[in-house]
Design a protein around this motif. Structure first.
Motif, PDB file in Angstrom:
ATOM      1  N   ALA A  68     -30.191  -1.444  10.008  1.00 38.06           N
ATOM      2  CA  ALA A  68     -30.663  -0.121  10.402  1.00 38.06           C
ATOM      3  C   ALA A  68     -30.538  -0.011  11.918  1.00 38.06           C
ATOM      4  O   ALA A  68     -30.650  -1.003  12.626  1.00 38.06           O
ATOM      5  CB  ALA A  68     -32.111   0.068   9.975  1.00 38.06           C
ATOM      6  N   HIS A  69     -30.281   1.202  12.395  1.00 32.86           N
ATOM      7  CA  HIS A  69     -30.217   1.370  13.846  1.00 32.86           C
ATOM      8  C   HIS A  69     -31.302   2.337  14.290  1.00 32.86           C
ATOM      9  O   HIS A  69     -31.650   3.289  13.572  1.00 32.86           O
ATOM     10  CB  HIS A  69     -28.829   1.825  14.310  1.00 32.86           C
ATOM     11  N   CYS A  70     -31.835   2.054  15.482  1.00 30.40           N
ATOM     12  CA  CYS A  70     -32.960   2.847  16.001  1.00 30.40           C
ATOM     13  C   CYS A  70     -32.495   3.922  16.974  1.00 30.40           C
ATOM     14  O   CYS A  70     -33.257   4.816  17.317  1.00 30.40           O
ATOM     15  CB  CYS A  70     -33.935   1.937  16.739  1.00 30.40           C
ATOM     16  N   LEU A  80     -32.958  12.029  10.125  1.00 32.10           N
ATOM     17  CA  LEU A  80     -32.058  11.636   9.036  1.00 32.10           C
ATOM     18  C   LEU A  80     -31.238  10.409   9.418  1.00 32.10           C
ATOM     19  O   LEU A  80     -31.048   9.491   8.622  1.00 32.10           O
ATOM     20  CB  LEU A  80     -31.129  12.819   8.705  1.00 32.10           C
ATOM     21  N   ASP A  81     -30.741  10.409  10.641  1.00 32.79           N
ATOM     22  CA  ASP A  81     -29.825   9.351  11.115  1.00 32.79           C
ATOM     23  C   ASP A  81     -30.481   8.582  12.243  1.00 32.79           C
ATOM     24  O   ASP A  81     -30.258   8.898  13.393  1.00 32.79           O
ATOM     25  CB  ASP A  81     -28.498   9.971  11.544  1.00 32.79           C
ATOM     26  N   MET A  82     -31.243   7.508  11.925  1.00 33.92           N
ATOM     27  CA  MET A  82     -31.654   7.124  10.613  1.00 33.92           C
ATOM     28  C   MET A  82     -33.077   6.606  10.569  1.00 33.92           C
ATOM     29  O   MET A  82     -33.362   5.606   9.949  1.00 33.92           O
ATOM     30  CB  MET A  82     -30.687   6.068  10.057  1.00 33.92           C
ATOM     31  N   ASP A 118     -27.475   0.262  19.202  1.00 37.89           N
ATOM     32  CA  ASP A 118     -26.212   0.723  19.815  1.00 37.89           C
ATOM     33  C   ASP A 118     -25.196   1.219  18.797  1.00 37.89           C
ATOM     34  O   ASP A 118     -24.007   1.299  19.096  1.00 37.89           O
ATOM     35  CB  ASP A 118     -25.597  -0.404  20.672  1.00 37.89           C
ATOM     36  N   GLU A 119     -25.684   1.569  17.594  1.00 35.70           N
ATOM     37  CA  GLU A 119     -24.749   1.960  16.531  1.00 35.70           C
ATOM     38  C   GLU A 119     -23.996   3.237  16.882  1.00 35.70           C
ATOM     39  O   GLU A 119     -22.817   3.378  16.586  1.00 35.70           O
ATOM     40  CB  GLU A 119     -25.512   2.159  15.215  1.00 35.70           C
ATOM     41  N   GLU A 120     -24.695   4.161  17.544  1.00 37.83           N
ATOM     42  CA  GLU A 120     -24.079   5.463  17.805  1.00 37.83           C
ATOM     43  C   GLU A 120     -22.972   5.391  18.868  1.00 37.83           C
ATOM     44  O   GLU A 120     -22.261   6.370  19.087  1.00 37.83           O
ATOM     45  CB  GLU A 120     -25.142   6.496  18.206  1.00 37.83           C
ATOM     46  N   MET A 143     -28.900   1.252   5.768  1.00 37.30           N
ATOM     47  CA  MET A 143     -29.859   2.349   5.592  1.00 37.30           C
ATOM     48  C   MET A 143     -29.402   3.668   6.208  1.00 37.30           C
ATOM     49  O   MET A 143     -30.211   4.554   6.487  1.00 37.30           O
ATOM     50  CB  MET A 143     -31.214   1.938   6.156  1.00 37.30           C
ATOM     51  N   GLU A 144     -28.099   3.829   6.387  1.00 36.90           N
ATOM     52  CA  GLU A 144     -27.554   5.115   6.846  1.00 36.90           C
ATOM     53  C   GLU A 144     -27.888   6.191   5.811  1.00 36.90           C
ATOM     54  O   GLU A 144     -28.049   5.901   4.624  1.00 36.90           O
ATOM     55  CB  GLU A 144     -26.038   5.023   6.996  1.00 36.90           C
ATOM     56  N   PRO A 145     -27.984   7.460   6.251  1.00 35.81           N
ATOM     57  CA  PRO A 145     -28.271   8.512   5.286  1.00 35.81           C
ATOM     58  C   PRO A 145     -27.197   8.614   4.208  1.00 35.81           C
ATOM     59  O   PRO A 145     -26.063   8.183   4.391  1.00 35.81           O
ATOM     60  CB  PRO A 145     -28.295   9.785   6.139  1.00 35.81           C
TER      61      PRO A 145
END
Ligand SMILES: [Zn+2]
Length: 378
Positions: free
Chosen positions: A82-84, A111-113, A145-147, A170-172
């Motif tokens: 999961a990314h914060c 939602l994301d995420m 840092d996913e985005e 856990m992405e939407p």
């Protein structure tokens, strides 16, 4: 069905945690704010009990957090990713205030995420309370840092995934509410075209016009598109030339590529890195800057997840997307990866970003069932 009832009774707690997380804005490039969110998650997870928590300090982005339940159990872990971080800069809450309308929860990053984080924690906690966690370690990695393509967390994600039984991303869900069983891979390239500068009035014949060379290359590159099979190649930025009376010596361009399969991505890579100059004396080079490999569809994984859902009274569907996630990395390693397990809703990265509240207990029930039954369904 017992699960679903349990989670429906948790609706108030679920909403409260989601509100707390959304209130803490966490734009990727805003380390201080992201760290504040990580602090909150660290204490929330600690308060939930039963988890060993490790924090990975970062210089450029928010710290990463790894929580481990059943840490002392043998066996390969189940790994939640999961990314914060979000794409919404600080202050977005003013423009897109957190609110609930028609049982939809609106807010930047809901939602994301952030809802995905809540769902994973609720599923783990419920099993823990019932002493029903699966007899193997359960890991939750929270990255920040996913985005921006996970440049700092990619190595850790791969290291943790390498000896995992299953990765749960856990992405939407897709806007249609489906799991994401395939994702396109993407790569970015820098194209450099070199010619030779010359005075456009006095000695144009001595120049090699890099813009003309680029234009001819661009038409060839455009031909690499194969949209019917999911391959796209787009020149997205270009700059070149130095002055109005000089034959241009240099053009730089950016290319965005997407592909459904590893084979298609590799053949694109080959084509782009072996471009040959058209004009005598010109030089052309194309270099890959970053990439996420495609997540290829593995029908047996979805079938297994869908069967578990069905036996718990939940129907799930599958779909895919052109966008990437950290699941692309783990899937490309051959590790079983389920993606799109987070909330249902719409408007990710947009001002109308929202979560359908009823999907939260439903997805938590689905995930609790996955954790309990994945081994048995083998
Ligand atoms: Zn995301």
């Amino acid at each position: 069905m017992q699960h679903l009832t349990t989670f429906k009774e948790r609706r108030a707690a679920i909403k409260a945690l989601l509100s707390e997380l959304v209130t803490l804005e966490s734009f990727t490039r805003d380390k201080a704010r992201v760290d504040a969110l990580i602090d909150t998650l660290e204490s929330t997870i600690a308060a939930g009990g039963g988890a060993l928590i490790e924090r990975f300090p970062q210089a450029a982005v928010g710290d990463f957090l790894l929580a481990k339940w059943n840490a002392d159990m043998p066996g390969k872990p189940y790994l939640f990713l999961a990314h914060c971080d979000t794409v919404h800069p600080a202050g977005s809450l003013e423009r897109m205030p957190m609110r609930i309308e028609d049982e939809r929860f609106y807010g930047p990053g809901a939602l994301d995420m952030k809802a995905g984080i809540v769902i994973a924690l609720e599923a783990i906690w419920a099993l823990q309370r019932g002493d029903a966690l699966p007899p193997r370690p359960v890991h939750l990695l929270l990255t920040t840092d996913e985005e921006i393509g996970s440049p700092y967390s990619e190595a850790l994600i791969k290291e943790l995934a390498a000896d995992c039984e299953l990765v749960l991303v856990m992405e939407p869900a897709t806007p249609e509410g489906t799991l994401k069983t395939w994702r396109k891979g993407g790569a970015k390239y820098a194209l450099t075209v070199e010619g030779r500068a010359a005075h456009a009035g006095i000695a144009p014949q001595e120049g090699i016009n890099a813009i003309i060379e680029f234009a001819r290359q661009a038409l060839d590159i455009q031909q690499l598109n194969d949209l019917k099979h999911g391959t796209s190649v787009s020149i997205t930025r270009v700059e070149g030339g130095s002055a109005g009376n000089v034959i241009p010596a240099l053009v730089r361009a950016h290319i965005d590529t997407r592909a459904l399969t590893v084979a298609a991505a590799e053949s694109l890579h080959c084509a782009l890195t072996s471009l040959q100059p058209k004009m005598p004396g010109a030089r052309v080079s194309c270099r890959r800057l970053a990439q996420r490999p495609p997540m290829e569809r593995r029908p047996e994984l979805f079938a297994r997840a869908a069967a578990i859902a069905e036996s718990n009274g939940i129907t799930v569907y599958e779909g895919g997307t052109g966008g990437g996630s950290d699941g692309n990395f783990t899937a490309a390693m051959g590790i079983p990866t389920l993606d799109g397990l987070g909330a249902h809703g719409d408007g990710a990265h947009a001002t109308h970003e929202h979560v359908i509240l009823s999907s939260l207990p439903r997805q938590a029930a689905f995930i609790a069932a996955l954790l309990q039954e994945w081994d048995c369904a083998n």
